[in-house]
Design an enzyme around this catalytic site. Structure first.
Site, PDB file in Angstrom:
ATOM      1  N   ASP A  39       0.842  -1.191   0.000  1.00 45.13           N
ATOM      2  CA  ASP A  39       0.000   0.000   0.000  1.00 45.13           C
ATOM      3  C   ASP A  39       0.885   1.251   0.000  1.00 45.13           C
ATOM      4  OD1 ASP A  39      -2.374   1.424   0.060  1.00 45.13           O
ATOM      5  OD2 ASP A  39      -2.524   1.387   2.243  1.00 45.13           O
ATOM      6  N   ASN A  41       1.506   3.186  -2.883  1.00 44.31           N
ATOM      7  CA  ASN A  41       2.174   3.462  -4.162  1.00 44.31           C
ATOM      8  C   ASN A  41       1.771   4.813  -4.734  1.00 44.31           C
ATOM      9  OD1 ASN A  41       3.331   0.914  -4.007  1.00 44.31           O
ATOM     10  ND2 ASN A  41       1.801  -0.048  -5.321  1.00 44.31           N
ATOM     11  N   ARG A  43       0.556   7.407  -3.085  1.00 43.36           N
ATOM     12  CA  ARG A  43       1.064   8.470  -2.224  1.00 43.36           C
ATOM     13  C   ARG A  43       2.546   8.717  -2.486  1.00 43.36           C
ATOM     14  NH1 ARG A  43       0.464   7.151   3.870  1.00 43.36           N
ATOM     15  NH2 ARG A  43      -1.279   6.022   2.933  1.00 43.36           N
ATOM     16  N   HIS A  57       3.014   2.615  -8.918  1.00 41.86           N
ATOM     17  CA  HIS A  57       2.641   1.212  -9.072  1.00 41.86           C
ATOM     18  C   HIS A  57       3.797   0.387  -9.666  1.00 41.86           C
ATOM     19  CE1 HIS A  57      -1.342   1.992  -7.732  1.00 41.86           C
ATOM     20  NE2 HIS A  57      -1.703   2.691  -8.796  1.00 41.86           N
ATOM     21  N   SER A  85      -7.888  -5.396  -5.984  1.00 41.51           N
ATOM     22  CA  SER A  85      -9.120  -5.891  -5.379  1.00 41.51           C
ATOM     23  C   SER A  85     -10.301  -5.727  -6.333  1.00 41.51           C
ATOM     24  CB  SER A  85      -9.410  -5.136  -4.074  1.00 41.51           C
ATOM     25  OG  SER A  85      -9.793  -3.797  -4.360  1.00 41.51           O
ATOM     26  N   ASN A  86     -11.406  -6.387  -5.985  1.00 36.26           N
ATOM     27  CA  ASN A  86     -12.638  -6.190  -6.743  1.00 36.26           C
ATOM     28  C   ASN A  86     -13.077  -4.728  -6.686  1.00 36.26           C
ATOM     29  OD1 ASN A  86     -12.824  -8.906  -7.399  1.00 36.26           O
ATOM     30  ND2 ASN A  86     -14.041  -9.401  -5.599  1.00 36.26           N
ATOM     31  N   ARG A  92     -11.471   2.557  -9.311  1.00 38.22           N
ATOM     32  CA  ARG A  92     -10.288   3.297  -9.739  1.00 38.22           C
ATOM     33  C   ARG A  92     -10.537   4.059 -11.030  1.00 38.22           C
ATOM     34  NH1 ARG A  92      -5.177   1.672  -7.462  1.00 38.22           N
ATOM     35  NH2 ARG A  92      -5.637   1.545  -5.226  1.00 38.22           N
ATOM     36  N   LEU A 149       9.434 -21.229  -3.980  1.00 42.87           N
ATOM     37  CA  LEU A 149       8.503 -20.334  -3.305  1.00 42.87           C
ATOM     38  C   LEU A 149       7.168 -20.297  -4.041  1.00 42.87           C
ATOM     39  CD1 LEU A 149       8.147 -18.103  -1.077  1.00 42.87           C
ATOM     40  CD2 LEU A 149       8.892 -16.464  -2.827  1.00 42.87           C
ATOM     41  N   LEU A 217      -7.527  -4.712   6.992  1.00 44.34           N
ATOM     42  CA  LEU A 217      -7.327  -5.841   6.078  1.00 44.34           C
ATOM     43  C   LEU A 217      -7.784  -5.533   4.656  1.00 44.34           C
ATOM     44  CD1 LEU A 217      -8.274  -9.184   7.888  1.00 44.34           C
ATOM     45  CD2 LEU A 217      -6.118  -8.595   6.777  1.00 44.34           C
ATOM     46  N   GLU A 229      -1.074 -13.374  12.676  1.00 44.13           N
ATOM     47  CA  GLU A 229      -0.481 -12.229  13.343  1.00 44.13           C
ATOM     48  C   GLU A 229      -0.422 -11.078  12.334  1.00 44.13           C
ATOM     49  OE1 GLU A 229       0.499 -12.112  16.589  1.00 44.13           O
ATOM     50  OE2 GLU A 229      -0.299 -14.151  16.805  1.00 44.13           O
TER      51      GLU A 229
END
Length: 261
Positions: A39, A41, A43, A57, A85-86, A92, A149, A217, A229
């Site tokens: 989060d 980007n 700003r 971005h 996100s949806n 946007r 990974l 979240l 956590e």
């Protein structure tokens, strides 16, 4: 919930501190699955005077590749990245969204170009433009047999929609088998829902990290993070440094996980 603030520094003292942090982390205490909400980007781009959010971005996407490398080096097995996100798809600005879609497609292609990482798209592909859906699908296919990974790319994703989709899959499968509503109700469990999520078969995230100082979240892995956590840091996404990440892992390792207790 803890916070940390990023400061500048890449010289000898930074490297010394980074090495010290690594020594303080017990390999046995490293989380198996880390989820990241990248989060800040936009700003970041605005603060640096860029004309469009696309610069932020792109910087954020480059940072996520770096972040995945840190996770891999530390022995983390699964990383979930919240990229689109949806709500982003609906709200946007079109120009910014078009840029973001192109950046995410490029990221998916880069992650699947070489190496041993496995890429998986989590989200509703039907909501995405054809080009982006194809790039994510191709990345999945190219890396399906990789054993390194595991990288979940949450694109066109919403946690509540994921739960709805999981329940729909359960109902559809039960209906095709000719089961009754009573049997469905009796057999519906948290475990059965978990198996039908986009991340079915994966361990839930042990640690959820969010950059930019926001502490929420935003509909990301809402089911899977029930016992996770959380760690919130002030650094904007593109400014995230390895020492910020290592502090988060060190903090996680120091906690006594209660799993709802």
């Amino acid at each position: 919930m803890r916070t940390t603030r990023s400061t500048e520094g890449r010289g000898p003292l930074y490297r010394l501190y980074s090495s010290r942090l690594r020594r303080q982390i017990d390999p046995g205490s490293v989380p198996h699955h880390v989820a990241m909400v990248i989060d800040g980007n936009r700003r970041w781009a605005r603060q640096l005077g860029y004309a469009s959010a696309a610069h932020g971005h792109r910087a954020g996407a480059a940072k996520m590749i770096e972040f995945l490398g840190w996770c891999d080096e530390l022995g983390i097995k699964v990383v979930s990245l919240y990229l689109l996100s949806n709500d982003n798809l609906r709200k946007r600005d079109k120009r910014e969204l078009d840029d973001l879609i192109e950046i995410i497609a490029d990221l998916a292609r880069e992650l699947s170009a070489d190496g041993d990482w496995r890429v998986q798209h989590v989200g509703r592909a039907a909501l995405l433009p054809d080009g982006l859906a194809a790039a994510l699908r191709d990345a999945e296919e190219r890396t399906r047999s990789h054993g390194g990974l595991h990288v979940n790319l949450a694109v066109g994703y919403g946690g509540r929609h994921e739960i709805v989709d999981a329940v729909r899959r359960i109902i559809d499968g039960h209906s095709r088998r000719g089961g009754t509503l009573e049997e469905l109700a009796e057999n519906l469990t948290p475990e059965s829902i978990g198996e039908h999520l986009y991340t079915g078969g994966q361990p839930d995230p042990d640690l959820v990290i969010r950059t930019s100082g926001e502490q929420r979240l935003s509909d990301f892995l809402v089911w899977q993070s029930a016992h996770s956590e959380f760690y919130f840091m002030e650094a904007l996404g593109p400014d995230l440094r390895e020492v910020d990440f290592l502090r988060a892992i060190r903090d996680y390792a120091s906690r006594e996980r209660r799993f709802g207790g």
